[in-house]
Scaffold this motif. Structure first.
Motif, PDB file in Angstrom:
ATOM      1  N   SER A 134      47.828  45.592  43.985  1.00  0.00           N
ATOM      2  CA  SER A 134      47.298  46.626  43.101  1.00  0.00           C
ATOM      3  C   SER A 134      47.262  47.935  43.867  1.00  0.00           C
ATOM      4  N   TRP A 190      34.109  46.370  43.561  1.00  0.00           N
ATOM      5  CA  TRP A 190      33.030  45.452  43.926  1.00  0.00           C
ATOM      6  C   TRP A 190      33.008  45.135  45.429  1.00  0.00           C
ATOM      7  N   PRO A 247      39.306  47.299  44.814  1.00  0.00           N
ATOM      8  CA  PRO A 247      38.303  46.854  43.837  1.00  0.00           C
ATOM      9  C   PRO A 247      36.959  47.543  44.066  1.00  0.00           C
ATOM     10  N   GLU A 257      38.410  39.249  41.101  1.00  0.00           N
ATOM     11  CA  GLU A 257      39.486  38.731  41.952  1.00  0.00           C
ATOM     12  C   GLU A 257      40.649  39.711  42.017  1.00  0.00           C
ATOM     13  N   ARG A 258      41.297  39.765  43.177  1.00  0.00           N
ATOM     14  CA  ARG A 258      42.548  40.525  43.337  1.00  0.00           C
ATOM     15  C   ARG A 258      43.509  39.686  44.183  1.00  0.00           C
ATOM     16  N   SER A 259      44.734  39.491  43.691  1.00  0.00           N
ATOM     17  CA  SER A 259      45.719  38.740  44.480  1.00  0.00           C
ATOM     18  C   SER A 259      46.363  39.664  45.510  1.00  0.00           C
ATOM     19  N   HIS A 294      32.905  42.502  36.867  1.00  0.00           N
ATOM     20  CA  HIS A 294      34.120  42.624  36.066  1.00  0.00           C
ATOM     21  C   HIS A 294      35.348  42.453  36.965  1.00  0.00           C
ATOM     22  N   GLN A 295      36.259  41.549  36.581  1.00  0.00           N
ATOM     23  CA  GLN A 295      37.486  41.266  37.345  1.00  0.00           C
ATOM     24  C   GLN A 295      37.180  41.059  38.840  1.00  0.00           C
ATOM     25  N   ASN A 332      43.972  35.112  47.289  1.00  0.00           N
ATOM     26  CA  ASN A 332      43.095  35.706  46.287  1.00  0.00           C
ATOM     27  C   ASN A 332      41.881  36.283  47.015  1.00  0.00           C
ATOM     28  N   PHE A 352      38.279  37.831  46.660  1.00  0.00           N
ATOM     29  CA  PHE A 352      37.314  37.718  45.558  1.00  0.00           C
ATOM     30  C   PHE A 352      35.893  38.012  46.019  1.00  0.00           C
TER      31      PHE A 352
END
Length: 632
Positions: A115, A121, A119, A96-98, A93-94, A84, A86
């Motif tokens: 994805s 962020w 992200p 985390e990304r796996s 907003h959101q 993960n 993060f």
């Protein structure tokens, strides 16, 4: 249901038991830890710095991160781990990304995200990476077993029935092989693989040149087969095979994650071969344009009018058209690369990659099959019409966490079953690693005396020192200790004796070129303790010493190996030492000198260790730790 299919149904139930136990342990331990404790125990990198980001094939974004703090601290991240990515910034907003770890290189890690967009962020800082529970591996094994059970009237059903002992495998007559680099047992194994129509089993004890034999077999097969699938349970084993196959001039493509990031491996990955293609720059440019169009579309959240709605629709349409264009170009390139490959390499689970579903293989080779859970070996079996299983069932078994699944047979591998059921098996019987005396105990305990040492190693020693020594700590009061945090044992006094022996042994080292030395132990805490002690020891700074667990050292060898057994207690409890296969690995890593340090009073009631002590007394050098306590 036929009996042999019931065996697979039962195996599927055991796999589900193992999955439940694995998740239960992960949830009970890891998920209950604070960020600080996860970092301390190696489950988290935090904070990390973003080094690079971009897009890989299949519309997947990637990030490369570096940990500036806690450099070189031990951790549990490995190629293929589910993670993960993060940010701990508030109000994101959101956050985390796996993803999946593609490789770890010291304090740097590459993660392929699940994805297609990076992200937004990432630039805010306070980034980190957590290990997640790896459900995908279990899902792929479950799918493979279900596919094998359901197979009817096809090649997979035939191979299944042969491997489960319902029908014997077939062979054909082949011309006599003359391969000067191979000894007679290796030549016989290569000839057996070529003659096999269904399944061949190669039993390769330590140091017998199993990889050399396999590479020669692959070279022979490549003359008549368009593409060969080569697999193993671990990324490390696959990387070694990839390197060795490429070295003989075959075109190889490595699919999936890698454990080594040196150029010799990276250039054979599908990613690298795509990047090296002239058209890849255009594809990358189009992917960036598509991501930018999606980013523009996502700016519109709520409360916007018809113009904004139309503009958002146009951005999404542009992103979709650009992505489709990039994907078509990329698919064409991937097809070219895969169809041009003489050999495709992947882990067992990596062989389930969607890209390989289009390919048909005549032969699938499964190396280190004795370290693989049986359900995982069925993944590559379902992709080919001839199977080669190689390995040694007397070395490390696969890890099974559920005691119930272990008791009911999940630890028993397919190669073990095949060695009992199938006649097409070949033993490599000449080892090129160790002195006769080092080989002798394992030879009689595990291989019925069938092994022989090649002339160039049979009598190779370190000066005039004995090739095998047991230093007995019985009666010295060297009680084992337990690290409560990690529930792992260590024995500082045992290491002190080891150190004294090593210092005395340095008198036999040739000037300017000391031998390669390893210190290994079944216990991770002993390894941690020894590493720390050596880092502070000025007397041993000049010597090349590797320190690792037995599991971590599998597949390696050194001139001199010290084996620290650790266990010393009044109850004669030996724990991990009961795993004799693990001990076989440990005792067959040394080329010229093996030194075992342990407490005979603790281990001697066990028949295996009683036999070991008797063997050392008759063939080696049996010493008391008192000799080193007096001289230190």
């Amino acid at each position: 249901m036929a009996d042999h299919l019931k065996e697979l149904e039962d195996l599927l139930k055991l796999l589900l038991l193992e999955k439940a136990k694995d998740f239960e342990q992960f949830k009970a331990h890891v998920q209950s830890l604070s960020l600080s404790d996860r970092r301390k125990e190696g489950y988290t990198w935090h904070p990390v710095e973003l080094v690079k980001s971009g897009y890989t094939y299949g519309e997947r974004a990637f990030v490369i991160v570096n940990r500036p703090a806690q450099k070189d601290r031990p951790h549990l991240f490995r190629a293929g781990k589910t993670v993960n990515f993060f940010t701990s910034q508030p109000n994101v907003h959101q956050p985390e990304r796996s993803g999946v770890v593609q490789y770890v290189d010291k304090n740097k890690m590459k993660i392929v995200l699940n994805s297609r967009d990076l992200p937004d962020w990432m630039g805010l800082g306070q980034l980190g990476v957590d290990i997640l529970f790896d459900e995908r591996t279990y899902l792929e094994m479950e799918k493979a077993l279900q596919k094998v059970i359901a197979a009817r009237g096809d090649r997979l059903a035939e191979l299944r029935d042969i491997l489960l002992g319902k029908y014997p495998p077939k062979t054909v007559e082949t011309p006599t092989l003359e391969i000067p680099e191979l000894n007679p047992s290796q030549q016989s194994a290569v000839a057996g693989i070529i003659a096999s129509q269904d399944v061949a089993v190669i039993h390769g004890p330590p140091g017998t040149g199993k990889t050399t034999t396999l590479v020669q077999a692959i070279q022979q097969l490549s003359q008549t087969e368009r593409s060969i699938l080569v697999t193993a349970p671990s990324n490390t084993a696959v990387d070694l095979l990839t390197e060795r196959i490429a070295a003989i001039g075959l075109q190889v493509v490595r699919i999936g994650n890698i454990s080594r990031v040196d150029e010799s491996i990276i250039r054979h990955t599908l990613d690298a071969q795509l990047s090296a293609h002239p058209e890849s720059k255009n594809i990358k440019k189009i992917k960036i344009q598509a991501a930018e169009a999606r980013r523009k579309a996502q700016r519109y959240k709520r409360n916007f009018g018809q113009n904004e709605r139309n503009e958002r629709r146009e951005h999404y349409k542009e992103a979709r058209e650009l992505s489709d264009w990039a994907n078509r170009m990329e698919e064409r390139l991937i097809d070219q690369i895969l169809h041009g490959a003489q050999v495709v390499t992947a882990t067992l689970v990596g062989a389930a990659h969607p890209l390989l579903k289009k390919l048909k293989f005549r032969t699938a080779i499964i190396d280190e099959a004795a370290q693989a859970l049986e359900p995982a070996t069925w993944i590559p079996i379902s992709m080919a019409s001839r199977i080669v299983l190689t390995g040694d069932p007397f070395q490390l078994p696969p890890t099974v966490k559920s005691m119930e699944a272990k008791r009911k047979g999940l630890e028993v591998t397919l190669i073990e079953k095949a060695l009992k059921r199938l006649p097409q098996q070949y033993l490599l019987n000449t080892q090129y690693r160790m002195h006769n005396t080092i080989m002798g105990f394992s030879n009689q305990q595990f291989y019925a005396g069938a092994l022989q040492a090649a002339p160039e190693v049979a009598n190779a020693t370190l000066g005039d020192t004995a090739p095998l020594t047991f230093i007995d700590t019985a009666g010295c009061g060297f009680e084992e200790q337990l690290n409560q945090n990690f529930q792992s044992r260590y024995n500082p006094d045992e290491f002190n004796i080891l150190r004294e022996h090593l210092l005395q042994l340095t008198h036999y080292f040739p000037e300017g070129q000391p031998p390669a030395i390893a210190i290994i132990s079944p216990y991770r805490e002993q390894v941690r303790y020894i590493r720390q002690a050596l880092s502070e020891d000025e007397g041993l700074q000049d010597f090349p010493i590797s320190v690792d667990t037995i599991d971590g050292f599998q597949g390696q060898e050194r001139d001199v190996v010290y084996l620290s057994l650790v266990r010393s207690n009044g109850k004669n409890e030996i724990g991990f030492l009961k795993d004799y296969r693990r001990m076989n690995v440990a005792m067959t890593r040394a080329r010229r000198k093996l030194v075992i340090i342990g407490d005979s009073a603790t281990i001697g009631n066990d028949t295996f260790y009683e036999q070991l002590l008797l063997y050392v007394e008759s063939q080696g050098n049996y010493q008391s730790a008192w000799e080193y306590m007096m001289s230190s």
